[in-house]
Design a protein around this motif. Structure first.
Motif: not given
Length: 157
Positions: A55-62, A98-117
């Protein structure tokens, strides 16, 4: 020749008794229900925390909604696994995987977010502190892992 007196055996410590009890609970199948309940509680806690952070990030990515939605699903599956062997062996592992898969996906998305800073990985320390928390999605992966472990453990009769 002098003889040394024998030492009397001391009583096992509380920690040793606790480990022995845990092993006995795993062997008898009692631990499966406890781990299902822990999965339910962990899913609620992590989903709440994820909601506030996203929510702090305004749910910027669906995709930010996925772990928030999966939390209650994992909680329901965990509670169902406490009361039903069938649910513990069917619904819980599906929700947990499903939760495990989403957590791994989230790790990838967060890594991508760090790279985009600005500065990306070259400015690692700053971007790890100010960007998306790189390892946080792995915590929700652990909750899913608990559910998967509960699903494969023996259930008490």
């Amino acid at each position: 020749m002098t003889h040394k007196p024998r030492r009397s055996r001391s009583k096992p410590s509380d920690a040793v008794r606790g480990v022995d009890r845990l092993v006995r609970n795993v062997e008898t199948g009692r631990f499966e229900r406890s781990l299902s309940a822990l999965t339910a509680v962990g899913a609620v806690v992590t989903a709440g925390e994820i909601y506030f952070e996203h929510d702090k990030a305004s749910f910027g990515n669906p995709w930010m909604w996925a772990p928030v939605i999966l939390g209650p699903i994992g909680a329901v599956a965990g509670v169902a696994g406490v009361f039903s062997k069938t649910a513990a062996k069917t619904v819980l592992p599906i929700a947990a995987a499903t939760i495990v898969a989403n957590g791994l996906q989230g790790t990838w998305l967060h890594a991508r977010g760090v790279a985009q800073k600005p500065g990306g990985w070259r400015n690692l320390r700053y971007n790890l502190e100010m960007g998306p928390p790189l390892l946080a999605p792995l915590l929700v992966t652990l909750v899913g892992g608990m559910g998967l472990l509960a699903a494969v453990l023996r259930r008490e009769k």
